[in-house]
Design a protein around this motif. Structure first.
Motif, short mmCIF file in Angstrom:
data_model
loop_
_atom_site.label_atom_id
_atom_site.label_comp_id
_atom_site.label_asym_id
_atom_site.label_seq_id
_atom_site.Cartn_x
_atom_site.Cartn_y
_atom_site.Cartn_z
N ASP A 14 0.80 -1.23 0.00
CA ASP A 14 0.00 0.00 0.00
C ASP A 14 0.84 1.28 0.00
N ALA A 15 2.14 1.17 0.01
CA ALA A 15 3.00 2.34 0.19
C ALA A 15 2.85 3.38 -0.91
N HIS A 16 2.68 2.96 -2.15
CA HIS A 16 2.55 3.93 -3.24
C HIS A 16 1.31 4.80 -3.04
N ALA A 17 0.20 4.18 -2.68
CA ALA A 17 -1.04 4.94 -2.44
C ALA A 17 -0.86 5.91 -1.27
N ARG A 18 -0.17 5.46 -0.22
CA ARG A 18 0.08 6.34 0.93
C ARG A 18 0.96 7.52 0.52
N LEU A 19 1.95 7.25 -0.30
CA LEU A 19 2.84 8.32 -0.78
C LEU A 19 2.05 9.34 -1.61
N LEU A 20 1.23 8.86 -2.53
CA LEU A 20 0.42 9.78 -3.35
C LEU A 20 -0.50 10.63 -2.48
N ASP A 21 -1.15 10.02 -1.50
CA ASP A 21 -2.02 10.77 -0.60
C ASP A 21 -1.24 11.84 0.15
N ALA A 22 -0.07 11.48 0.64
CA ALA A 22 0.75 12.44 1.40
C ALA A 22 1.20 13.59 0.51
N LEU A 23 1.60 13.30 -0.71
CA LEU A 23 2.11 14.35 -1.59
C LEU A 23 1.05 15.40 -1.90
N LYS A 24 -0.22 15.03 -1.82
CA LYS A 24 -1.31 15.99 -2.04
C LYS A 24 -1.31 17.08 -0.97
N GLU A 25 -0.73 16.81 0.19
CA GLU A 25 -0.69 17.78 1.30
C GLU A 25 0.29 18.92 1.03
N THR A 41 15.15 18.29 0.66
CA THR A 41 13.88 18.87 0.24
C THR A 41 12.89 17.72 -0.02
N ILE A 42 11.63 18.05 -0.15
CA ILE A 42 10.65 17.03 -0.52
C ILE A 42 11.01 16.43 -1.88
N GLN A 43 11.41 17.25 -2.81
CA GLN A 43 11.86 16.78 -4.13
C GLN A 43 12.94 15.72 -3.97
N GLU A 44 13.96 16.01 -3.18
CA GLU A 44 15.06 15.07 -3.00
C GLU A 44 14.60 13.79 -2.30
N ILE A 45 13.70 13.91 -1.36
CA ILE A 45 13.18 12.73 -0.67
C ILE A 45 12.44 11.82 -1.65
N ILE A 46 11.67 12.40 -2.54
CA ILE A 46 10.93 11.60 -3.52
C ILE A 46 11.89 10.82 -4.41
N ILE A 47 12.94 11.48 -4.88
CA ILE A 47 13.92 10.80 -5.73
C ILE A 47 14.63 9.72 -4.91
N HIS A 48 14.97 10.04 -3.67
CA HIS A 48 15.61 9.04 -2.79
C HIS A 48 14.72 7.81 -2.62
N ILE A 49 13.44 8.01 -2.44
CA ILE A 49 12.52 6.88 -2.26
C ILE A 49 12.60 5.95 -3.48
N VAL A 141 8.86 4.30 3.52
CA VAL A 141 8.05 5.38 2.96
C VAL A 141 7.33 6.14 4.08
N HIS A 142 6.81 5.42 5.05
CA HIS A 142 6.14 6.07 6.18
C HIS A 142 7.08 7.05 6.88
N GLU A 143 8.31 6.63 7.12
CA GLU A 143 9.28 7.51 7.79
C GLU A 143 9.57 8.75 6.96
N HIS A 144 9.64 8.59 5.64
CA HIS A 144 9.90 9.75 4.79
C HIS A 144 8.68 10.65 4.65
N ILE A 145 7.49 10.09 4.72
CA ILE A 145 6.29 10.93 4.73
C ILE A 145 6.31 11.81 5.98
#
Length: 163
Positions: A14-25, A41-49, A141-145
Motif C-alpha cells: 500500500d506504500a505507493h497509495a500512501r505516498l500519493l495521498d501524502a504528496l497531495k498535502e 527537500t521534498i523533491q530530494e526525498i521523492i527521488i531518494h525513495i 516510505v512512512h518515515e519519509h512521509i
C-alpha cells in the motif's frame, strides 16, 4: 504465513497509495524548500525513495534467488548530490517507485515459507533476513512521509512569518 508478516506485506504493497495521498498535502511550490543546510527537500526525498526502492528490488531478489549472497549499501547523501536529485523528475520517480514496489509486492505475497528463512549479507549492516528486509522497506516510505510533513510545517511557519 504468520499474521504479522501478512500484515506487513499488505502494508508494504500500500506504500505507493500512501505516498500519493501524502504528496497531495504539500504544494508543489514548496517541494524545493530546504529547511536548513544539509536537510533534504521534498523533491530530494521523492527521488531518494525511488532510488532506495531500486536497491530494495535487487535485495529482495537476491534474498529469494541467491541466499547468502552480498548486497551493497550506498551513501544516500552522496547519491543525492552526485545524481542531482533536485533536477530529476519527481513524477518519474513516483512512477518508478510504483512499478518497483508493485512487482516486488506481487513476488513476495506468494513466497513459500522456507524462502522467508533466507538471508543475505549487507555490506554495511551484516546479515539481513527476509523479514528484516520487509520491516525496513515497509517502514521506509512512512518515515519519509513524516519527514516531509516536518519540512512542510517549517515551510508554513517561514511563509507565515514573512507576511
Amino acid at each position: 504465513m504468520p499474521k504479522e508478516r501478512e500484515r506487513r506485506i499488505e502494508s508494504y504493497g500500500d506504500a505507493h497509495a500512501r505516498l500519493l495521498d501524502a504528496l497531495k498535502e504539500f504544494p508543489r511550490e514548496m517541494w524545493g524548500y530546504r529547511p536548513a543546510p544539509g536537510d533534504w527537500t521534498i523533491q530530494e526525498i521523492i527521488i531518494h525513495i525511488a532510488d532506495s526502492e531500486a536497491n530494495s528490488f535487487i535485495r529482495a531478489r537476491r534474498l529469494i534467488a541467491e541466499p547468502g549472497s552480498a548486497v551493497l549499501g550506498y551513501d544516500e547523501a552522496l547519491w543525492a548530490r552526485a545524481l542531482r536529485y533536485g533536477e530529476q523528475s519527481a513524477d518519474d520517480a513516483v512512477d518508478l517507485f510504483r512499478w518497483l514496489r508493485l512487482t516486488t509486492w506481487k513476488l513476495i505475497r506468494e513466497l513459500p515459507a522456507e524462502t522467508w528463512t533466507h538471508t543475505v549479507v549487507h555490506s554495511d549492516s551484516g546479515p539481513m533476513t527476509m523479514d528484516e528486509w520487509l520491516d525496513i522497506y515497509d517502514r521506509h516510505v512512512h518515515e519519509h512521509i513524516e519527514q516531509m510533513q516536518r519540512i512542510h510545517a517549517v515551510w508554513r511557519t517561514s511563509v507565515s512569518s514573512t507576511r
